[in-house]
Design a protein around this motif. Sequence first.
Motif, PDB file in Angstrom:
ATOM      1  N   ALA A   1       0.823  -1.206   0.000  1.00  0.00           N
ATOM      2  CA  ALA A   1       0.000   0.000   0.000  1.00  0.00           C
ATOM      3  C   ALA A   1       0.859   1.258   0.000  1.00  0.00           C
ATOM      4  CB  ALA A   1      -0.942  -0.010   1.204  1.00  0.00           C
ATOM      5  N   VAL A   2       1.996   1.215   0.699  1.00  0.00           N
ATOM      6  CA  VAL A   2       2.879   2.383   0.722  1.00  0.00           C
ATOM      7  C   VAL A   2       3.530   2.593  -0.643  1.00  0.00           C
ATOM      8  CG1 VAL A   2       4.885   3.445   1.821  1.00  0.00           C
ATOM      9  CG2 VAL A   2       3.293   2.103   3.193  1.00  0.00           C
ATOM     10  N   VAL A   3       3.915   1.515  -1.306  1.00  0.00           N
ATOM     11  CA  VAL A   3       4.481   1.641  -2.657  1.00  0.00           C
ATOM     12  C   VAL A   3       3.449   2.285  -3.587  1.00  0.00           C
ATOM     13  CG1 VAL A   3       5.409   0.392  -4.641  1.00  0.00           C
ATOM     14  CG2 VAL A   3       6.062  -0.292  -2.323  1.00  0.00           C
ATOM     15  N   LEU A   4       2.203   1.873  -3.460  1.00  0.00           N
ATOM     16  CA  LEU A   4       1.152   2.481  -4.272  1.00  0.00           C
ATOM     17  C   LEU A   4       0.951   3.948  -3.903  1.00  0.00           C
ATOM     18  CD1 LEU A   4      -1.275  -0.542  -4.325  1.00  0.00           C
ATOM     19  CD2 LEU A   4      -0.391   0.615  -6.363  1.00  0.00           C
ATOM     20  N   ARG A   5       1.102   4.286  -2.620  1.00  0.00           N
ATOM     21  CA  ARG A   5       0.988   5.691  -2.223  1.00  0.00           C
ATOM     22  C   ARG A   5       1.985   6.570  -2.974  1.00  0.00           C
ATOM     23  NH1 ARG A   5       3.229   6.459   3.377  1.00  0.00           N
ATOM     24  NH2 ARG A   5       1.375   5.335   4.020  1.00  0.00           N
ATOM     25  N   ILE A   6       3.237   6.132  -3.007  1.00  0.00           N
ATOM     26  CA  ILE A   6       4.256   6.942  -3.679  1.00  0.00           C
ATOM     27  C   ILE A   6       4.041   6.927  -5.185  1.00  0.00           C
ATOM     28  CG2 ILE A   6       6.730   7.320  -3.956  1.00  0.00           C
ATOM     29  CD1 ILE A   6       5.647   7.764  -1.113  1.00  0.00           C
ATOM     30  N   SER A   7       3.483   5.847  -5.713  1.00  0.00           N
ATOM     31  CA  SER A   7       3.255   5.760  -7.162  1.00  0.00           C
ATOM     32  C   SER A   7       2.214   6.762  -7.637  1.00  0.00           C
ATOM     33  CB  SER A   7       2.812   4.348  -7.550  1.00  0.00           C
ATOM     34  OG  SER A   7       1.425   4.138  -7.319  1.00  0.00           O
ATOM     35  N   ARG A   8       1.249   7.112  -6.769  1.00  0.00           N
ATOM     36  CA  ARG A   8       0.179   8.003  -7.221  1.00  0.00           C
ATOM     37  C   ARG A   8       0.409   9.437  -6.758  1.00  0.00           C
ATOM     38  NH1 ARG A   8      -1.640   9.858  -2.217  1.00  0.00           N
ATOM     39  NH2 ARG A   8      -2.364   8.181  -0.871  1.00  0.00           N
ATOM     40  N   PHE A   9       1.626   9.715  -6.226  1.00  0.00           N
ATOM     41  CA  PHE A   9       2.007  11.095  -5.935  1.00  0.00           C
ATOM     42  C   PHE A   9       1.992  11.893  -7.236  1.00  0.00           C
ATOM     43  CE2 PHE A   9       2.993  11.045  -1.601  1.00  0.00           C
ATOM     44  CZ  PHE A   9       3.547  12.256  -1.213  1.00  0.00           C
ATOM     45  N   PRO A  10       1.750  13.215  -7.155  1.00  0.00           N
ATOM     46  CA  PRO A  10       1.584  14.005  -5.943  1.00  0.00           C
ATOM     47  C   PRO A  10       0.137  14.273  -5.553  1.00  0.00           C
ATOM     48  CG  PRO A  10       2.041  15.453  -7.774  1.00  0.00           C
ATOM     49  CD  PRO A  10       2.034  14.050  -8.315  1.00  0.00           C
ATOM     50  N   TYR A  11      -0.847  13.817  -6.351  1.00  0.00           N
ATOM     51  CA  TYR A  11      -2.210  14.259  -6.088  1.00  0.00           C
ATOM     52  C   TYR A  11      -3.173  13.425  -6.906  1.00  0.00           C
ATOM     53  CZ  TYR A  11      -6.327  17.356  -6.569  1.00  0.00           C
ATOM     54  OH  TYR A  11      -7.588  17.879  -6.595  1.00  0.00           O
ATOM     55  N   VAL A  12      -4.323  13.102  -6.286  1.00  0.00           N
ATOM     56  CA  VAL A  12      -5.419  12.454  -7.006  1.00  0.00           C
ATOM     57  C   VAL A  12      -6.680  13.279  -6.770  1.00  0.00           C
ATOM     58  CG1 VAL A  12      -6.808  10.380  -7.299  1.00  0.00           C
ATOM     59  CG2 VAL A  12      -4.375  10.176  -6.754  1.00  0.00           C
ATOM     60  N   SER A  13      -7.329  13.666  -7.843  1.00  0.00           N
ATOM     61  CA  SER A  13      -8.515  14.510  -7.784  1.00  0.00           C
ATOM     62  C   SER A  13      -9.789  13.669  -7.761  1.00  0.00           C
ATOM     63  CB  SER A  13      -8.545  15.435  -8.998  1.00  0.00           C
ATOM     64  OG  SER A  13      -9.811  16.043  -9.156  1.00  0.00           O
ATOM     65  N   PRO A  14     -10.821  14.115  -7.044  1.00  0.00           N
ATOM     66  CA  PRO A  14     -12.117  13.425  -7.128  1.00  0.00           C
ATOM     67  C   PRO A  14     -12.664  13.396  -8.549  1.00  0.00           C
ATOM     68  CG  PRO A  14     -12.103  14.965  -5.285  1.00  0.00           C
ATOM     69  CD  PRO A  14     -10.854  15.226  -6.064  1.00  0.00           C
ATOM     70  N   ALA A  15     -12.252  14.348  -9.370  1.00  0.00           N
ATOM     71  CA  ALA A  15     -12.746  14.402 -10.749  1.00  0.00           C
ATOM     72  C   ALA A  15     -12.307  13.204 -11.572  1.00  0.00           C
ATOM     73  CB  ALA A  15     -12.277  15.692 -11.426  1.00  0.00           C
ATOM     74  N   THR A  16     -11.312  12.439 -11.093  1.00  0.00           N
ATOM     75  CA  THR A  16     -10.836  11.283 -11.851  1.00  0.00           C
ATOM     76  C   THR A  16     -11.611  10.011 -11.539  1.00  0.00           C
ATOM     77  OG1 THR A  16      -9.151  10.748 -10.178  1.00  0.00           O
ATOM     78  CG2 THR A  16      -8.504  12.232 -11.967  1.00  0.00           C
ATOM     79  N   GLN A  17     -12.572  10.071 -10.632  1.00  0.00           N
ATOM     80  CA  GLN A  17     -13.362   8.876 -10.323  1.00  0.00           C
ATOM     81  C   GLN A  17     -14.060   8.372 -11.577  1.00  0.00           C
ATOM     82  OE1 GLN A  17     -15.743  10.494  -7.075  1.00  0.00           O
ATOM     83  NE2 GLN A  17     -14.661   9.188  -5.638  1.00  0.00           N
ATOM     84  N   GLY A  18     -13.919   7.064 -11.822  1.00  0.00           N
ATOM     85  CA  GLY A  18     -14.546   6.463 -12.987  1.00  0.00           C
ATOM     86  C   GLY A  18     -13.808   6.681 -14.287  1.00  0.00           C
ATOM     87  N   THR A  19     -12.608   7.262 -14.227  1.00  0.00           N
ATOM     88  CA  THR A  19     -11.827   7.488 -15.435  1.00  0.00           C
ATOM     89  C   THR A  19     -10.714   6.449 -15.543  1.00  0.00           C
ATOM     90  OG1 THR A  19     -10.131   8.927 -14.466  1.00  0.00           O
ATOM     91  CG2 THR A  19     -12.219   9.951 -15.064  1.00  0.00           C
TER      92      THR A  19
END
Length: 409
Positions: free
Chosen positions: A102-120
Motif C-alpha cells: 500500500a505504501v508503494v502504491l501511495r508513492i506511485s500516485r504522488f503528488p495528487y489524485v482529484s475526485p474528478a478522476t473517479q470512474g476514469t
Amino acid sequence: MAPWILGDRFDTVYPHKGSIKALWETKWKFCCEKSIYPFHDGSFEDFEPIFQQLIAENINDGWTDAYTEKFLPTVTALEKEAAEALSSGHRDRASDLYRRAAVVLRISRFPYVSPATQGTSSMKRAALERQKQVYMKAAALWKPHISEEVIAHTHSAGRDDSHIPLYVRIPEEASAQHPVPVVLLMTGLDGYRPDNSQRTHEIVNRGWATVICEIPGTADSPADPADPQSPDRLWSSVLDYMASRPEFDMSRVAAWGLSAGGFYAIRAACTHRDRLVGSVAHGPGSHHFLSAEWLSHANDHEYPFMLTPALAEKYGYADTADFEKNAQKKFSLIETGVMDQPNCRLLLLNGVDDGVVPIEDCLVLFNHGGHKEGRFFENRMHMGYPDSLPVAYKWLEDVLSPNKTALKN
C-alpha cells in the motif's frame, strides 16, 4: 508583504528540484531509510530498486504515467507474497506485506489524485483504488480492524456528491455502555484515508476511536472544491453520522487536520465550535499561503513535485494562473471573516521553516477571533516533524482524557 520569516530560502530553489535523482539522493532516500513522510510504514528495500530504475531511465516528472508504472511490479510481487503468507496462516507477515504494498502504491500516485478522476482511466486514480484495496487487506488483520463506512451526505447542496466514504477504527472496549472519545482526522493534499496507520494505532491505544475523512478537492471527497462553504456541510454530515454511533462519546470529539487538512481544522474550530472540544491544525495554511506572492515561489520549495497545479485543482480551479490570482480573496480564512468568529480550543502546530505554507499563516490567527494555542519548532520544515507529534498527542490527551494517565509516545 514584509520579508517572510523563511528569509532567504523564500527565493531559493531547493536542492531536490529538477530531477528524480536529486529528489531521491538529497531528500527522499533519507526519508525512506527512516520510514518518515511520505514513506511512513514503508520499507527501503522496496523503494531503492524502483528509484534506481527511474533515475536510469531519466523519468523525472512525478505527474506522468511513466513514473507510476515503475512502481507496479513491486506492488504485484508484494501482494503475491502476502497472499501466500496468509494462505499459510502467517497473518502478521501477510498484514506487513500488504501494508508495504500500500505504501508503494501511495508513492506511485504522488503528488495528487482529484475526485474528478473517479470512474476514469487515470493511472493515478487506478493506483489509489488499488492502494485502498490492498490497505484494507492489511487493516482487516489488525485488532481492532479498520472498516470503511460510506455514509449519506445529508447536508449536501449545490455540486456536492451524495455520499461520504470514511475509515473508522474503534477500540474493542467501546460500547453503548462505555462510549469513547473520537478523533476526526482530516487528511491532506497527498495523504488520504489509507495513509494514517500509525496515527490510528496511537489513537486506539489511548482508548479513542477515529474517523478519517478526505478534505474537499482530494481523493474521494464529495465536497464541491470550488465552494468555500462545502467543508462546513461535509463536517455537519460526518458529525451527524458520528452522533448516531452509540460507541462514540460526542461530548469528547476533537478534529485533527493534517497539512492541507489543517486549513479545515481551523475553519471547523469556528464553524463547528459547539460540536468539538478541540481542534489540532497541523501544518496549516490560513491566508498567506494563497497569496500570489507566496504561490509564485511555492514550486521551488520543499514539496517534492510541482505544488501549484495540485492546489489549483484541489480548490476547484481549471487554470493555475486564475487560482494564483483569485484564490486568496475567495478562500482565505481571514478575508472571508471566518476567523473573526469564536472558536473551540485550537492548537496550531508547524515548523518555522515551512516552505509549503508560511509560518505567518499560524501567527496571523492570533490577531483574530478567540484564543488560540500554538507550538512552532525552530529549524523544522512543514508539519514540524518529528518534534510536533508528541505535542499533538499530549494536547489531545489533555482535551479528550484529562483524568487518564498519559501514554509515552
